[in-house]
Design an enzyme around this catalytic site. Structure first.
Site, PDB file in Angstrom:
ATOM      1  N   HIS A  50     -10.399  -6.335 -20.397  1.00  0.00           N
ATOM      2  CA  HIS A  50     -10.431  -7.265 -21.534  1.00  0.00           C
ATOM      3  C   HIS A  50      -9.357  -8.334 -21.394  1.00  0.00           C
ATOM      4  O   HIS A  50      -8.267  -8.080 -20.884  1.00  0.00           O
ATOM      5  CB  HIS A  50     -10.310  -6.528 -22.876  1.00  0.00           C
ATOM      6  CG  HIS A  50      -8.980  -5.920 -23.171  1.00  0.00           C
ATOM      7  ND1 HIS A  50      -8.755  -4.553 -23.124  1.00  0.00           N
ATOM      8  CD2 HIS A  50      -7.804  -6.470 -23.549  1.00  0.00           C
ATOM      9  CE1 HIS A  50      -7.501  -4.308 -23.458  1.00  0.00           C
ATOM     10  NE2 HIS A  50      -6.895  -5.454 -23.712  1.00  0.00           N
ATOM     11  N   ASP A  66      -9.421  -2.065 -18.866  1.00  0.00           N
ATOM     12  CA  ASP A  66     -10.889  -2.104 -18.976  1.00  0.00           C
ATOM     13  C   ASP A  66     -11.416  -3.545 -18.856  1.00  0.00           C
ATOM     14  O   ASP A  66     -12.551  -3.835 -19.213  1.00  0.00           O
ATOM     15  CB  ASP A  66     -11.361  -1.474 -20.296  1.00  0.00           C
ATOM     16  CG  ASP A  66     -10.807  -2.211 -21.519  1.00  0.00           C
ATOM     17  OD1 ASP A  66     -10.072  -3.213 -21.348  1.00  0.00           O
ATOM     18  OD2 ASP A  66     -11.117  -1.785 -22.647  1.00  0.00           O
ATOM     19  N   ASP A  96      -3.131 -13.576 -29.035  1.00  0.00           N
ATOM     20  CA  ASP A  96      -3.546 -12.528 -29.972  1.00  0.00           C
ATOM     21  C   ASP A  96      -2.375 -12.005 -30.796  1.00  0.00           C
ATOM     22  O   ASP A  96      -1.211 -12.292 -30.513  1.00  0.00           O
ATOM     23  CB  ASP A  96      -4.265 -11.380 -29.238  1.00  0.00           C
ATOM     24  CG  ASP A  96      -3.549 -10.944 -27.965  1.00  0.00           C
ATOM     25  OD1 ASP A  96      -2.371 -11.294 -27.782  1.00  0.00           O
ATOM     26  OD2 ASP A  96      -4.180 -10.254 -27.153  1.00  0.00           O
ATOM     27  N   GLU A 124     -12.595  -7.146 -26.207  1.00  0.00           N
ATOM     28  CA  GLU A 124     -12.916  -5.829 -25.673  1.00  0.00           C
ATOM     29  C   GLU A 124     -14.307  -5.838 -25.038  1.00  0.00           C
ATOM     30  O   GLU A 124     -15.092  -6.767 -25.263  1.00  0.00           O
ATOM     31  CB  GLU A 124     -12.872  -4.818 -26.829  1.00  0.00           C
ATOM     32  CG  GLU A 124     -11.515  -4.709 -27.512  1.00  0.00           C
ATOM     33  CD  GLU A 124     -10.511  -3.860 -26.732  1.00  0.00           C
ATOM     34  OE1 GLU A 124     -10.604  -3.805 -25.495  1.00  0.00           O
ATOM     35  OE2 GLU A 124      -9.630  -3.260 -27.371  1.00  0.00           O
TER      36      GLU A 124
HETATM   37  N1  GLP Z   1      -4.091  -7.734 -26.153  1.00  0.00           N
HETATM   38  C1  GLP Z   1      -3.280  -7.384 -25.039  1.00  0.00           C
HETATM   39  C2  GLP Z   1      -3.731  -8.196 -23.869  1.00  0.00           C
HETATM   40  O1  GLP Z   1      -3.521  -9.569 -24.135  1.00  0.00           O
HETATM   41  C3  GLP Z   1      -2.999  -7.762 -22.625  1.00  0.00           C
HETATM   42  O2  GLP Z   1      -3.365  -8.575 -21.554  1.00  0.00           O
HETATM   43  C4  GLP Z   1      -3.334  -6.335 -22.329  1.00  0.00           C
HETATM   44  C5  GLP Z   1      -2.625  -5.811 -21.104  1.00  0.00           C
HETATM   45  O3  GLP Z   1      -1.306  -5.489 -21.422  1.00  0.00           O
HETATM   46  P1  GLP Z   1      -0.217  -5.104 -20.373  1.00  0.00           P
HETATM   47  O4  GLP Z   1       0.249  -6.372 -19.780  1.00  0.00           O
HETATM   48  O5  GLP Z   1       0.871  -4.457 -21.200  1.00  0.00           O
HETATM   49  O6  GLP Z   1      -0.816  -4.192 -19.400  1.00  0.00           O
HETATM   50  O7  GLP Z   1      -2.938  -5.533 -23.434  1.00  0.00           O
HETATM   51  C6  GLP Z   1      -3.282  -5.898 -24.749  1.00  0.00           C
HETATM   52  O8  GLP Z   1      -4.455  -5.279 -25.088  1.00  0.00           O
END
Ligand code: GLP
Length: 261
Positions: free
Chosen positions: A137, A135, A72, A142
């Site tokens: 995702h 959540d 992403d 989402e």
């Molecule tokens: N788009 C990214 C995801 O790809 C990631 O897995 C998530 C969790 O991030 P973190 O690893 O900082 O908790 O956050 C973002 O929303």
């Protein structure tokens, strides 16, 4: 699903980095038959990338014949922005290893319609490393995202914007409101998926992923349908799992859990 639990994020990250290196080396990638690796950003993979850089410096792995596809990228900030996923990836991994720049791919407004085709042209993703939002995702799929989705533009939920404000000096207004993201199906199409999660903030997402029913409300649950899916988490992230799911052994840092595919 195989569930790997290690005592700390440090140990989980080491396990995952060594696993990725083993998979790349066993594959014996060449120019004509490269290893295609899907990658995430976020705080979860940071330590894994640091370990991969160390393993590269120790001569244990080369990225010369590795093709990467990130999952992403934000829409609305330039790739040069320090919080863009481009910047993140170069800072934590790409600039430290021997991957040729033309083998690195991130989704963008320019290429997202072609992104799944680009992956297919390389024969599909061999191993997709994924994080998970609190959540549930995956990438930016989402709650409510189609479990059959491919790469597209998505509006971020308020929860995600608030969660990601920590990367923008806590300023919610500075967080982009949409992103380009691979779809759930894009991840599912990979031949193998490793999902990482650590800390108390991920306990409910982990519970849903392991013990919940498949639902677009928790897009991570789609991975229960994946034929080769590993979840690598730390102890803190297991707190909402039933004791029956997590059977401790005598070794403090080792747990025997869901050993299937
Ligand atoms: N788009 C990214 C995801 O790809 C990631 O897995 C998530 C969790 O991030 P973190 O690893 O900082 O908790 O956050 C973002 O929303």
């Amino acid at each position: 699903m195989r569930l790997i639990i290690r005592e700390s994020k440090k140990q989980t990250s080491q396990w995952v980095a060594e696993y990725i290196v083993r998979r790349i080396n066993e594959f014996r990638p060449t120019k004509d038959r490269p290893f295609v690796l899907g990658l995430p950003t976020g705080s979860s993979p940071e330590q894994i990338y640091a370990n991969l850089v160390d393993l590269y410096r120790d001569g244990k792995v080369s990225f010369k014949n590795v093709i990467t596809f990130n999952m992403d990228e934000y829409v609305g900030i330039p790739t040069s922005h320090p919080q863009s996923y481009h910047s993140f990836m170069f800072k934590h991994l790409f600039q430290h290893v021997d991957i040729p720049p033309n083998q690195i791919h991130l989704p963008s407004l320019e290429n997202y319609r072609e992104y799944d085709n680009m992956i297919a042209k390389y024969g599909g993703i061999e191993l997709f490393l994924c994080g998970v939002g609190s959540d549930g995702h995956i990438a930016f799929n989402e709650p409510g995202s189609s479990l059959a989705s491919k790469t597209r533009v998505k509006t971020l939920t308020n929860d995600t914007i608030v969660a990601n404000a920590r990367f923008f000096d806590g300023n919610i207004d500075a967080v982009p409101k949409s992103a380009v993201t691979v779809g759930v199906k894009t991840v599912m199409d990979a031949r193998e998926v490793i999902l990482i999660a650590d800390g108390r903030g991920k306990t409910e997402a982990v519970r849903q992923a392991v013990e919940g029913s498949i639902s677009h409300a928790w897009t991570v649950t789609a991975l229960q349908m994946h034929p080769k899916f590993i979840m690598a988490i730390d102890e803190a992230a297991t707190e909402e799992l039933r004791v029956k799911t997590v059977k401790s052994t005598n070794t403090k840092s080792m747990h025997i859990v869901l050993q299937g595919y």
